[in-house]
Scaffold this motif. Sequence first.
Motif, short mmCIF file in Angstrom:
data_model
loop_
_atom_site.label_atom_id
_atom_site.label_comp_id
_atom_site.label_asym_id
_atom_site.label_seq_id
_atom_site.Cartn_x
_atom_site.Cartn_y
_atom_site.Cartn_z
N LEU A 266 0.81 -1.22 0.00
CA LEU A 266 0.00 0.00 0.00
C LEU A 266 0.84 1.27 0.00
O LEU A 266 0.53 2.21 -0.74
CB LEU A 266 -0.98 -0.02 1.17
N PRO A 267 1.94 1.36 0.79
CA PRO A 267 2.79 2.55 0.68
C PRO A 267 3.34 2.77 -0.72
O PRO A 267 3.47 3.91 -1.17
CB PRO A 267 3.91 2.27 1.69
N ALA A 268 3.67 1.68 -1.44
CA ALA A 268 4.16 1.82 -2.81
C ALA A 268 3.10 2.41 -3.73
O ALA A 268 3.42 3.02 -4.75
CB ALA A 268 4.62 0.46 -3.35
N LEU A 269 1.82 2.25 -3.35
CA LEU A 269 0.72 2.80 -4.12
C LEU A 269 0.29 4.17 -3.61
O LEU A 269 -0.73 4.71 -4.04
CB LEU A 269 -0.47 1.83 -4.10
N GLY A 270 1.05 4.71 -2.67
CA GLY A 270 0.76 6.04 -2.16
C GLY A 270 -0.18 6.07 -0.97
O GLY A 270 -0.54 7.15 -0.50
N GLU A 271 -0.57 4.91 -0.45
CA GLU A 271 -1.48 4.85 0.71
C GLU A 271 -0.66 4.45 1.93
O GLU A 271 -0.30 3.30 2.10
CB GLU A 271 -2.62 3.86 0.45
N LEU A 272 -0.37 5.43 2.77
CA LEU A 272 0.62 5.25 3.83
C LEU A 272 0.03 4.95 5.20
O LEU A 272 0.77 4.61 6.12
CB LEU A 272 1.50 6.51 3.94
N HIS A 273 -1.27 5.10 5.36
CA HIS A 273 -1.82 5.09 6.71
C HIS A 273 -2.99 4.12 6.87
O HIS A 273 -3.93 4.40 7.60
CB HIS A 273 -2.24 6.50 7.11
N VAL A 274 -2.92 2.98 6.19
CA VAL A 274 -3.94 1.94 6.36
C VAL A 274 -3.47 1.00 7.48
O VAL A 274 -2.37 0.47 7.44
CB VAL A 274 -4.15 1.15 5.06
N LYS A 275 -4.31 0.81 8.47
CA LYS A 275 -3.94 -0.04 9.60
C LYS A 275 -3.98 -1.51 9.20
O LYS A 275 -4.80 -1.94 8.39
CB LYS A 275 -4.89 0.21 10.78
N GLN A 276 -3.07 -2.30 9.80
CA GLN A 276 -3.03 -3.73 9.58
C GLN A 276 -3.04 -4.43 10.93
O GLN A 276 -2.42 -3.96 11.88
CB GLN A 276 -1.78 -4.13 8.78
N ALA A 277 -3.73 -5.55 11.02
CA ALA A 277 -3.83 -6.26 12.29
C ALA A 277 -4.19 -7.72 12.04
O ALA A 277 -4.66 -8.09 10.96
CB ALA A 277 -4.91 -5.62 13.18
N THR A 278 -3.94 -8.56 13.05
CA THR A 278 -4.44 -9.92 13.05
C THR A 278 -5.75 -9.94 13.83
O THR A 278 -6.09 -8.99 14.53
CB THR A 278 -3.44 -10.88 13.71
N VAL A 279 -6.47 -11.05 13.75
CA VAL A 279 -7.70 -11.17 14.54
C VAL A 279 -7.36 -11.10 16.02
O VAL A 279 -8.08 -10.49 16.82
CB VAL A 279 -8.45 -12.48 14.20
N ASP A 280 -6.24 -11.70 16.41
CA ASP A 280 -5.83 -11.64 17.82
C ASP A 280 -5.60 -10.21 18.27
O ASP A 280 -5.89 -9.86 19.42
CB ASP A 280 -4.55 -12.48 18.03
N ASP A 281 -5.07 -9.37 17.38
CA ASP A 281 -4.89 -7.95 17.73
C ASP A 281 -6.23 -7.27 17.99
O ASP A 281 -6.35 -6.44 18.90
CB ASP A 281 -4.17 -7.21 16.59
N LEU A 282 -7.23 -7.62 17.20
CA LEU A 282 -8.53 -6.97 17.33
C LEU A 282 -9.19 -7.27 18.67
O LEU A 282 -9.94 -6.45 19.20
CB LEU A 282 -9.47 -7.42 16.21
N VAL A 283 -8.91 -8.46 19.22
CA VAL A 283 -9.61 -8.90 20.44
C VAL A 283 -8.66 -8.97 21.62
O VAL A 283 -8.92 -9.70 22.59
CB VAL A 283 -10.30 -10.27 20.21
N ALA A 284 -7.59 -8.19 21.58
CA ALA A 284 -6.56 -8.26 22.64
C ALA A 284 -7.02 -7.51 23.89
O ALA A 284 -6.42 -6.51 24.29
CB ALA A 284 -5.24 -7.71 22.13
N HIS A 285 -8.07 -8.02 24.53
CA HIS A 285 -8.61 -7.38 25.73
C HIS A 285 -7.98 -7.94 27.01
O HIS A 285 -8.09 -7.34 28.07
CB HIS A 285 -10.12 -7.57 25.79
N VAL A 286 -7.37 -9.12 26.92
CA VAL A 286 -6.72 -9.76 28.06
C VAL A 286 -5.39 -10.35 27.58
O VAL A 286 -5.17 -10.51 26.38
CB VAL A 286 -7.59 -10.88 28.67
N GLU A 287 -4.53 -10.67 28.52
CA GLU A 287 -3.26 -11.30 28.17
C GLU A 287 -3.47 -12.79 27.93
O GLU A 287 -3.95 -13.51 28.80
CB GLU A 287 -2.24 -11.11 29.30
N VAL A 288 -3.12 -13.25 26.74
CA VAL A 288 -3.26 -14.66 26.39
C VAL A 288 -2.04 -15.41 26.92
O VAL A 288 -0.90 -15.11 26.55
CB VAL A 288 -3.41 -14.85 24.87
#
Length: 702
Positions: A266-288
Amino acid sequence: MSIGTPEPLDRERAHLTASRTALRAMRADAESLDIRDVTANWVNAQVLQQQIEQRIEALADLAHTPLFFGRLDYLHAPGADQAAGASGGAARSASGGGGGGRREGERFYIGRRHVHDADGDPMVIDWRAPVSQPFYRASRKDPMDIGLRRRFGYTGGQLTAYEDEHLTDPAEADTTSKLLQSEIERPRVGPMRDIVATIQPEQDEIVRAGIGGTVCVQGAPGTGKTAVGLHRVAYLLYAHRERLARTGTLVVGPNRSFLHYIEQVLPALGELHVKQATVDDLVAHVEVRATDTARAACLKGDIRMAEVLRRAVRSGITTPTEPVVVVRGSRRWRIPAYELEDIITELKERDIRYGAAADALPQRVAHAVLTRMEAAGEAPDDRVQDAVARSQPVKAAAKAMWPPVDPAKIVLRLLSEPEFLARCADGLLSADEQKEILWAKPGRGVKSAPWSAADAVLIDEAMDLVRRTPSLGHVVLDEAQDLSPMQYRAVGRRCTTGSATVLGDIAQGTTPWATASWQEALAHLGKPEAAVEELTRGFRVPREVIAYASRLLPAIAPDLAPATSVRESPGDLRVRAVAPEELTAAVIAACRESLEREGSIGLIAADARIPALAGALTEAGLPCLSPGEETSEQARLTLVPASLAKGLEYDYVVLDEPSAVVDGEPDVRTGLRRLYVALTRAVSGLIVVHAAALPGELTLSA
């Protein structure tokens, strides 16, 4: 198809030089902006300064990235809609003068970003603009008003060749572009590249699909589904920038190694600020800190858990037995228990989120008080209702009837209290299933509990039952076939009011809970109406390799059509049987052989074999990287556990002991799917080295 001659090549190089000069001037203009006297306050100044800095960053001239890769010569001036997309309001020829340029046959250079000269005339058109679309879709059957399509070849950022297609010339033969084929097959070192110069018509249709609907892409290995998804994000940010700037975008991948591999596209296409995450990142409410058994993880990811959690969250709601008495001045207002029960019943039947109902309950009780006040001849207003809702008797009664819920504590109770789980799972989970998901040694509190990754998803579900999860404008979900129903729901919550691009391959589902069909998966995601597009034409995996891997399809995904490949690479598949005591030495020899060729090399093996192979590579003096580490000319060999191979690609792959890859999974079908993934990571050549017998499916003829 015609190959370029020197004189036109010199003119194209001159245009490239002039375009780079114009890009530097655009960046210099942005850097020289003085905003000291144009903002009303320091907050506006900071926002504007950040936007300017992002603009400056986006205008960087990447020396080894071609500024343009194609040219379109229109037979007639493009329509107004196309023209507006070309230059932000006016279409002028990149080689003609100002004031509208040539109207008989506009010429546009197609590149990764828009570049204009000092007069505002476009020198390079963004590949996402409407006027650029024929570069990807025009054909002799439908030339789309294009007289000539020119492709450019580069070496180290320098323009070295061009190739022309005269789409309206019946005398010209219809042949495959050699430059296009060369770009597709170019060896890779480092992270994943964009495919903006090689997007095919069927891919472009998905890339440019409207933002209003969700698209699901079933893509065989090498068909470019990941690249299509990333280019779709870039296109949507171009076409709907203001909308997505407000609502946000997100790319969800299977693991950190994969996200690191794709992070430069995406940065090579000029889009520098798109967030990336795993599903685990999305639900990281507790320590696994714990790992479930495969069966427990399957049960916790089962769709039935959504109803179990709903019951758990609502388990504390009680039917009132005492009236609520509110004192206002000299008057006492009494709301009987039966009327309170009616209010509770109505809120439960409306099935709104638990927290929203908790907020509404005091107001509903206060409204009942105001109704009595009005019947007695008083004239209360909204301020009186708010005061009654905040009064101690009403607040206490509401809390007792609809008590506050902590999502993590609710899940903690479910997994550690057999009686509570039994009540909430009655009729949904059997006694044996309940026993399977209960913790053997529960923690005393949320912080000390033995949370697993699947437990974190349950907490996320409970949180959404209490308070709505904020929705983004667009979410890309890659390798989606491996998600459980509850994980699909977690991702779906992030795009309830937005759209999604779902990417995956049913044949590559390697988790015990992998989805059986896209229709089922999309229903869990909350997007049952999504269109399912299938990509079966491969561009990266050689024909012999994909045909060999496809022998597994009848066993792992009988409903899928085998992939085809546009690449013919005779000799790129070698299967070597060796004696057991010679296996490791033969694998090391295959790695040395592959390193003699240009490009990246991946040594893929069953996870249990990784330590032994790492030691053997060190002893042999062959340095190796781990998945996610960036390859370079000095370090081109990566040692890849089979469990992390999905989504990654290497020019050459050495596959160690296929039977060990299969045996490393809990069942044969999952093992064969893992093997299918490993076999299809090669984009130029594959060497399979084995001592044990190959799986029977691979010994059958294609």
